[in-house]
Design a protein around this motif. Sequence first.
Motif, PDB file in Angstrom:
ATOM      1  N   VAL A  78      42.201  -1.736 -37.758  1.00 36.23           N
ATOM      2  CA  VAL A  78      41.796  -1.855 -36.360  1.00 36.23           C
ATOM      3  C   VAL A  78      41.722  -3.314 -35.931  1.00 36.23           C
ATOM      4  O   VAL A  78      42.107  -3.658 -34.816  1.00 36.23           O
ATOM      5  CB  VAL A  78      40.446  -1.134 -36.136  1.00 36.23           C
ATOM      6  N   SER A  79      41.237  -4.202 -36.814  1.00 35.85           N
ATOM      7  CA  SER A  79      41.121  -5.606 -36.428  1.00 35.85           C
ATOM      8  C   SER A  79      42.500  -6.217 -36.209  1.00 35.85           C
ATOM      9  O   SER A  79      42.677  -7.043 -35.317  1.00 35.85           O
ATOM     10  CB  SER A  79      40.352  -6.400 -37.475  1.00 35.85           C
ATOM     11  N   VAL A  81      45.211  -4.634 -35.105  1.00 32.35           N
ATOM     12  CA  VAL A  81      45.676  -4.120 -33.812  1.00 32.35           C
ATOM     13  C   VAL A  81      44.909  -4.795 -32.675  1.00 32.35           C
ATOM     14  O   VAL A  81      45.493  -5.197 -31.663  1.00 32.35           O
ATOM     15  CB  VAL A  81      45.518  -2.585 -33.747  1.00 32.35           C
ATOM     16  N   ARG A  82      43.602  -4.956 -32.833  1.00 30.87           N
ATOM     17  CA  ARG A  82      42.772  -5.571 -31.801  1.00 30.87           C
ATOM     18  C   ARG A  82      43.168  -7.026 -31.582  1.00 30.87           C
ATOM     19  O   ARG A  82      43.298  -7.481 -30.438  1.00 30.87           O
ATOM     20  CB  ARG A  82      41.298  -5.480 -32.193  1.00 30.87           C
ATOM     21  N   ASN A  83      43.383  -7.781 -32.678  1.00 32.41           N
ATOM     22  CA  ASN A  83      43.780  -9.185 -32.535  1.00 32.41           C
ATOM     23  C   ASN A  83      45.133  -9.316 -31.855  1.00 32.41           C
ATOM     24  O   ASN A  83      45.326 -10.195 -31.012  1.00 32.41           O
ATOM     25  CB  ASN A  83      43.835  -9.864 -33.906  1.00 32.41           C
ATOM     26  N   ARG A  84      46.051  -8.450 -32.200  1.00 32.88           N
ATOM     27  CA  ARG A  84      47.370  -8.495 -31.569  1.00 32.88           C
ATOM     28  C   ARG A  84      47.265  -8.157 -30.081  1.00 32.88           C
ATOM     29  O   ARG A  84      47.955  -8.764 -29.264  1.00 32.88           O
ATOM     30  CB  ARG A  84      48.300  -7.518 -32.286  1.00 32.88           C
ATOM     31  N   TRP A  85      46.416  -7.214 -29.740  1.00 34.15           N
ATOM     32  CA  TRP A  85      46.233  -6.838 -28.335  1.00 34.15           C
ATOM     33  C   TRP A  85      45.630  -8.000 -27.544  1.00 34.15           C
ATOM     34  O   TRP A  85      46.039  -8.284 -26.432  1.00 34.15           O
ATOM     35  CB  TRP A  85      45.336  -5.615 -28.242  1.00 34.15           C
ATOM     36  N   ILE A  86      44.677  -8.707 -28.139  1.00 30.57           N
ATOM     37  CA  ILE A  86      44.036  -9.843 -27.468  1.00 30.57           C
ATOM     38  C   ILE A  86      45.026 -10.986 -27.283  1.00 30.57           C
ATOM     39  O   ILE A  86      45.026 -11.657 -26.252  1.00 30.57           O
ATOM     40  CB  ILE A  86      42.798 -10.301 -28.266  1.00 30.57           C
ATOM     41  N   ARG A  88      48.296 -10.863 -26.940  1.00 30.11           N
ATOM     42  CA  ARG A  88      49.580 -10.455 -26.374  1.00 30.11           C
ATOM     43  C   ARG A  88      50.031 -11.322 -25.202  1.00 30.11           C
ATOM     44  O   ARG A  88      51.215 -11.431 -24.921  1.00 30.11           O
ATOM     45  CB  ARG A  88      49.540  -8.994 -25.952  1.00 30.11           C
TER      46      ARG A  88
END
Length: 127
Positions: A78-79, A81-86, A88
Motif C-alpha cells: 500500500v505504501s 502505491v500511495r507514494n506513487r499516487w502522491i 504522480r
Amino acid sequence: MNKLTYKLQQFMMGRNGTDALSKASMALAMVFYVLSILTRSNLLYLITIFGMGYVFFRIFSKNISKRYTENQGYLRMVSGVRNRWIQRKQYKFFRCRQCHKTIRVPRKKGKIEVTCPICGKKKITRT
C-alpha cells in the motif's frame, strides 16, 4: 459496564486484534455486501460472508507473528502505491522492458533518454 470491558480485554489478550489489513478486508467485504444488495447476487453475498469470516479469523487469531508478517506485506504494498499516487504530478513512471524495474523521471523535461539503473537499457521518451 466495567466488568464487561474487563472480560472483553481478558478474551482478547494474546490475540491479534484489528490491524490495517483486517480493516481493509472489512471495507472490501462491505463493498461486496452493498454490491450484492444492489445486484441481488448470491455469489457476491457468499464472497461477503467469506470475507467477513477472514476478518474475524485475523482479529481473533493467536498466531500474532504470522498475522504481523501478513500485515507488514500489505503495508509495504500500500505504501508503494500511495507514494506513487502522491508523486504522480512531479514524476513520470516507466517500466523497463528488459528487467521490469520501475524508473521515475521528472515531468516536463521534454524528450529525454532514460537509462535503467539495473540493466543499463536506454530509451528515449517524453516526460
